[in-house]
Design an enzyme around this catalytic site. Structure first.
Site, short mmCIF file in Angstrom:
data_model
loop_
_atom_site.label_atom_id
_atom_site.label_comp_id
_atom_site.label_asym_id
_atom_site.label_seq_id
_atom_site.Cartn_x
_atom_site.Cartn_y
_atom_site.Cartn_z
N ALA A 189 20.52 57.24 96.83
CA ALA A 189 20.40 58.35 95.38
C ALA A 189 21.34 59.40 95.81
CB ALA A 189 19.07 59.06 95.40
N GLY A 190 22.63 59.17 96.30
CA GLY A 190 23.73 59.92 96.38
C GLY A 190 24.34 60.04 95.08
N ILE A 192 27.38 58.90 94.07
CA ILE A 192 27.72 57.49 93.44
C ILE A 192 26.55 56.72 92.70
CG2 ILE A 192 28.84 55.11 93.87
CD1 ILE A 192 30.69 57.09 95.89
N HIS A 454 32.00 85.37 73.31
CA HIS A 454 30.96 84.92 72.93
C HIS A 454 31.03 84.03 71.71
CE1 HIS A 454 26.84 85.31 71.39
NE2 HIS A 454 27.07 85.54 70.39
P1 FAD Z 1 41.77 56.74 99.03
O1 FAD Z 1 41.61 57.50 97.39
O2 FAD Z 1 40.73 55.94 99.31
O3 FAD Z 1 43.22 56.35 98.99
C1 FAD Z 1 43.72 55.58 99.92
C2 FAD Z 1 44.82 54.53 99.85
O4 FAD Z 1 45.30 54.24 100.87
C3 FAD Z 1 44.19 53.51 98.96
O5 FAD Z 1 45.27 53.26 97.84
C4 FAD Z 1 44.50 52.39 99.78
O6 FAD Z 1 45.06 50.91 99.43
C5 FAD Z 1 45.84 52.59 100.95
N1 FAD Z 1 45.77 52.31 102.16
C6 FAD Z 1 44.67 52.13 103.04
N2 FAD Z 1 45.20 51.67 104.33
C7 FAD Z 1 46.49 51.31 103.95
C8 FAD Z 1 47.54 51.07 104.88
N3 FAD Z 1 47.63 50.73 106.05
N4 FAD Z 1 48.75 50.82 104.34
C9 FAD Z 1 48.93 51.35 103.14
N5 FAD Z 1 48.11 51.67 102.30
C10 FAD Z 1 46.79 51.61 102.74
N6 FAD Z 1 35.63 62.38 94.47
C11 FAD Z 1 35.76 63.31 93.41
O7 FAD Z 1 36.34 64.31 93.98
N7 FAD Z 1 35.33 63.38 92.25
C12 FAD Z 1 34.78 62.25 91.68
O8 FAD Z 1 34.14 62.43 90.62
C13 FAD Z 1 34.70 61.12 92.42
N8 FAD Z 1 34.06 60.22 91.96
C14 FAD Z 1 34.06 59.28 92.72
C15 FAD Z 1 33.40 57.73 92.12
C16 FAD Z 1 33.20 56.57 93.00
C17 FAD Z 1 32.62 55.42 92.20
C18 FAD Z 1 33.81 56.59 94.34
C19 FAD Z 1 33.91 55.09 94.94
C20 FAD Z 1 34.35 57.52 94.75
C21 FAD Z 1 34.56 58.76 94.10
N9 FAD Z 1 35.01 60.11 94.47
C22 FAD Z 1 35.16 61.20 93.78
C23 FAD Z 1 35.84 60.03 96.02
C24 FAD Z 1 37.11 59.91 95.75
O9 FAD Z 1 37.62 58.61 95.39
C25 FAD Z 1 37.71 59.91 97.39
O10 FAD Z 1 37.39 61.24 97.93
C26 FAD Z 1 39.35 60.05 97.23
O11 FAD Z 1 39.86 58.95 96.49
C27 FAD Z 1 39.92 60.03 98.44
O12 FAD Z 1 41.29 59.89 98.48
P2 FAD Z 1 42.03 59.60 99.53
O13 FAD Z 1 43.42 59.71 99.22
O14 FAD Z 1 41.63 60.29 100.84
O15 FAD Z 1 41.70 57.98 99.76
P1 AMP Z 2 25.97 59.51 99.78
O1 AMP Z 2 26.22 59.52 101.40
O2 AMP Z 2 25.89 60.89 99.40
O3 AMP Z 2 26.92 58.39 99.11
O4 AMP Z 2 24.44 58.77 99.61
C1 AMP Z 2 24.17 57.61 100.19
C2 AMP Z 2 22.52 57.47 100.30
O5 AMP Z 2 22.25 56.33 100.63
C3 AMP Z 2 21.86 58.56 101.35
O6 AMP Z 2 21.15 59.49 100.48
C4 AMP Z 2 21.16 57.61 102.21
O7 AMP Z 2 19.84 58.22 102.94
C5 AMP Z 2 20.97 56.47 101.43
N1 AMP Z 2 20.62 55.15 102.05
C6 AMP Z 2 21.22 54.59 103.30
N2 AMP Z 2 20.95 53.65 103.65
C7 AMP Z 2 19.65 53.16 102.80
C8 AMP Z 2 18.75 51.99 102.81
N3 AMP Z 2 18.82 51.14 103.80
N4 AMP Z 2 17.80 52.29 101.75
C9 AMP Z 2 17.69 53.22 101.10
N5 AMP Z 2 18.63 54.26 101.12
C10 AMP Z 2 19.70 54.19 101.97
#
Ligand code: FAD
Ligand code: AMP
Length: 481
Positions: A189-190, A192, A454
Site C-alpha cells: 500500500a505504497g 505506486i 476568490h
Molecule cells: P530512471 O527514470 O529509472 O532512468 C534511468 C535510465 O537509465 C533508464 O532510462 C535506464 O534505461 C537507463 N540506464 C540504466 N542503466 C543504464 C546503463 N548502464 N547504460 C545506459 N542506460 C542505462 N515520481 C514522481 O516524482 N512522480 C510520480 O508521479 C511518479 N510516479 C511513478 C509511477 C510509477 C508507476 C513508477 C514506477 C515510478 C513513479 N515515479 C514518480 C518515480 C520516478 O519515475 C522516478 O523517481 C524517476 O524516474 C527516477 O529518475 P532517474 O533518472 O533517477 O531514473
Molecule cells: P513503497 O516502498 O512506498 O513503494 O511501498 C511498498 C510497500 O510494500 C511497503 O509499505 C511495504 O511494507 C509493502 N510490502 C513489502 N513486502 C510486502 C509483503 N511481502 N507483503 C505485503 N506488503 C509488503
C-alpha cells in the site's frame, strides 16, 4: 584513441536527461548514453518516469477518473449520461501516445541543446573512461572529464510472488492490462500500489491491497493518512493492513488465477485474484554499471554513495536520481541533475533536501512538504497547527470536490511554516505555492497576509494559514485568540 567529452551521462531518465541538457546549456561537450530502445534499436529517452512511471500512470489515473465522473458525478450536476462504457485498449493506446510524444520531445531537446545521445549500455571504467555496449553487441570506449551516473531504479521482486508478466505483474505490467481484471490483488500500500490499485478499481475491478505494515502511509501526516484510508476505503479499495504476503500459486488452465497466501493477526490467510500487482518498492540499478577499480562506492542496498552535492568519492564522478539516497521521485532527480551540471562549471548550486514535495495521485490527491506533526513531536519541537476543510471552501463545493483538508504547521515561537499537508482536489498543484513560500522561509502570518483570488481551492491554504494563529475567517477556529 577514445572520444573525449567534458561530460558523459549514463542513463536518460529525469535525472540524466536534465543533467545532460543543463551541462550542454553551460557549454560542456556532453554525451548521454541510454539503453532503453525501440523496435529499431533507437534510444528512447525519459527513463522510468516517461516510459513506465509518472506519466503513463497519471494518464491512466486521469482516464479512469473521467470514467468515474461520467458514471457517478455527472448526475449531481444534472447531466444524465447512459450507456457509458470503458474501452480499455483505447485508454492504453492514449497513454502510449502521450508517452511517445514526451520521449520524442526529450530527443528533440537533446538535438536543440547539442547533447549527443548514444544508444547502448554504459559502464564506468577506472579513470573516468566509459564503455558503451551497443545493441548489436559491439563496444566502444569513451572518456570524459566528468561522468554522471543516472541509471535509476527498477521494481523490487519478492520470492513469494515471482513476476510472470501474465497473472503476476509489476508496476510496468499493471499499466498494460488489456481488460479490467475482476479480482485484482495489490501487494504493497505504497504510492505506486495505491495509484495503480485506484486505476483498476475505478474501472470496476474488486481491488484488495495487502500491506505488511500495520500503519497506513506512515510517511504521511497522521491526520491525513487517517482521512486517506477512510476515503480510499469508501471508494472501494479493500486495504488489509498487517497482511504480509508469504506465497502465491498460479493456477493452470485458460482462465488463470493466483492464490495468494498471507499472514495477519488472525493467522494464515488466502485470497484468490485474477491478476496480482507486486508494488513493494524499487531498487537502484547499479549492477553492471561499474567496472573494476572505479573507486565508486555502493552501499549494502546497491545505492551509489554520494554526498549532499551528489559527488561520489571519486573526483569528477557524480550520481543522481533513484540511484542515490533520498526519495525516489522524478523532480528530486531533476534538481540533482541541474545541481551537478552547475557544480561542474564551478557554481555552488545546492538542492534543498528539506523541501522535497511528495504527492500521491489518488483522488483526492495527497501532497505534502516539510515536517509532519509526528516528526515534530518526536523532535520535541513546539508548533501551532491550522487546518481548513474543503467541505466549506466555495470553489470545492461548486466543483463537487469537497473531500479533504489543508493543514499548515508553524513553529510556535517564530511562526515559520514547518510543514504543509493537503488531501484534496488538485492538492499537488495547490501545495506547490507552499513549497515556494517555505523556500523563502515564510511565516504562517506571511501567507495569511497574502491576497488569494476568490473563489479558489487555494483559499483553503489561506484559511489554514490564518487558522494557525486562530483567526480563520470562513471556518471555526480550533485555536482561540
Ligand atoms: P530512471 O527514470 O529509472 O532512468 C534511468 C535510465 O537509465 C533508464 O532510462 C535506464 O534505461 C537507463 N540506464 C540504466 N542503466 C543504464 C546503463 N548502464 N547504460 C545506459 N542506460 C542505462 N515520481 C514522481 O516524482 N512522480 C510520480 O508521479 C511518479 N510516479 C511513478 C509511477 C510509477 C508507476 C513508477 C514506477 C515510478 C513513479 N515515479 C514518480 C518515480 C520516478 O519515475 C522516478 O523517481 C524517476 O524516474 C527516477 O529518475 P532517474 O533518472 O533517477 O531514473
Ligand atoms: P513503497 O516502498 O512506498 O513503494 O511501498 C511498498 C510497500 O510494500 C511497503 O509499505 C511495504 O511494507 C509493502 N510490502 C513489502 N513486502 C510486502 C509483503 N511481502 N507483503 C505485503 N506488503 C509488503
Amino acid at each position: 584513441m577514445t572520444d573525449k567529452y567534458d561530460v558523459i551521462v549514463i542513463g536518460a531518465g529525469p535525472a540524466g536527461y536534465v543533467a545532460a541538457i543543463r551541462c550542454a546549456q553551460l557549454g560542456l561537450k556532453t554525451a548521454c548514453i541510454e539503453k532503453w530502445h525501440d523496435d529499431k534499436k533507437n534510444a528512447v529517452y525519459g527513463g522510468t518516469c516517461l516510459n513506465v512511471g509518472c506519466i503513463p500512470s497519471k494518464a491512466l489515473l486521469d482516464s479512469s477518473h473521467k470514467y468515474v465522473e461520467a458514471q457517478k458525478d455527472f448526475k449531481t450536476h444534472g447531466i444524465s449520461a447512459t450507456g457509458i462504457s470503458m474501452d480499455v485498449p483505447a485508454m492504453i493506446a492514449r497513454k502510449a501516445k502521450i508517452v511517445s510524444q514526451l520521449t520524442s520531445g526529450v530527443k528533440q531537446l537533446f538535438m536543440a541543446n547539442k547533447v549527443e545521445g548514444i544508444a547502448g549500455s554504459g559502464k564506468l571504467l577506472a579513470g573516468k573512461k566509459v564503455q558503451v555496449t551497443k545493441h548489436d553487441g559491439s563496444t566502444v570506449e569513451l572518456s570524459a572529464e566528468n561522468v554522471i551516473l543516472c541509471a535509476g531504479s527498477a521494481p523490487i521482486n519478492i520470492p513469494p510472488a515471482p513476476i510472470d508478466n501474465d497473472v503476476i505483474v509489476d508496476s510496468t505490467g499493471a499499466l498494460e492490462f488489456s481488460s479490467v481484471p475482476k479480482r485484482l490483488g495489490v501487494i504493497g500500500a505504497g504510492v505506486i500500489g495505491l495509484e495503480l490499485g485506484s486505476v483498476w478499481s475505478r474501472l470496476g475491478a474488486e481491488v484488495t491491497v495487502l500491506e505488511a505494515m500495520d500503519a497506513f502511509l506512515p510517511a504521511v501526516d497522521g491526520q491525513l493518512s487517517k482521512e486517506a484510508l477512510k476515503i480510499l476505503s469508501k471508494q472501494g479499495l479493500d486495504i488489509k493492513l498487517g497482511a504480509k504476503v508469504t506465497g502465491s500459486k498460479v493456477g493452470k488452465g485458460k482462465a488463470k488465477t493466483v492464490t495468494v497466501s498471507y499472514t495477519n493477526k488472525d493467522g494464515d490467510q488466502e485470497a484468490v485474484f485474477d491478476k496480482l500487482i507486486v508494488a513493494v518498492g524499487r531498487r537502484p540499478v547499479s549492477e553492471n554499471l561499474l567496472g573494476e577499480n572505479t573507486g565508486v562506492e555502493l552501499d549494502k542496498r546497491g545505492f551509489v554513495v554520494v554526498d549532499d552535492s551528489c559527488a561520489t568519492s571519486v573526483p569528477g564522478v557524480y550520481a543522481c536520481g533513484d540511484l542515490v539516497r533520498g526519495p525516489m521521485l522524478a523532480h528530486k532527480g531533476m534538481e540533482e541533475g541541474v545541481m551537478v551540471a552547475e557544480r561542474i562549471v564551478g557554481k555552488k548550486t545546492q538542492v534543498n533536501y528539506d523541501l522535497v514535495p511528495f504527492v500521491i495521485y489518488t483522488h483526492p490527491e495527497i501532497a505534502w512538504v516539510g515536517k509532519t506533526e509526528e516528526q515534530l513531536k518526536a523532535e520535541g519541537r513546539e508548533y501551532n497547527v491550522g487546518t481548513f476543510p474543503f467541505s466549506i471552501n466555495g470553489r470545492a463545493m461548486a466543483a463537487n470536490e469537497s473531500e479533504g483538508l489543508v493543514k499548515i504547521i508553524a513553529d510556535a515561537k517564530t511562526d515559520r511554516v514547518l510543514g504543509c499537508h493537503i488531501i484534496g482536489p488538485s492538492a499537488a498543484d495547490m501545495m506547490q505555492q507552499m513549497v515556494i513560500a517555505m523556500e523563502f522561509s515564510a511565516s504562517a502570518e506571511d501567507i495569511g497576509l497574502t491576497m488569494f483570488s476568490h473563489p479558489t481551492l487555494s483559499e483553503a491554504v489561506h484559511e489554514a494559514a490564518l487558522a494557525v494563529a486562530g483567526h480563520a475567517i470562513h471556518g471555526v477556529n480550533k485555536r482561540k485568540r
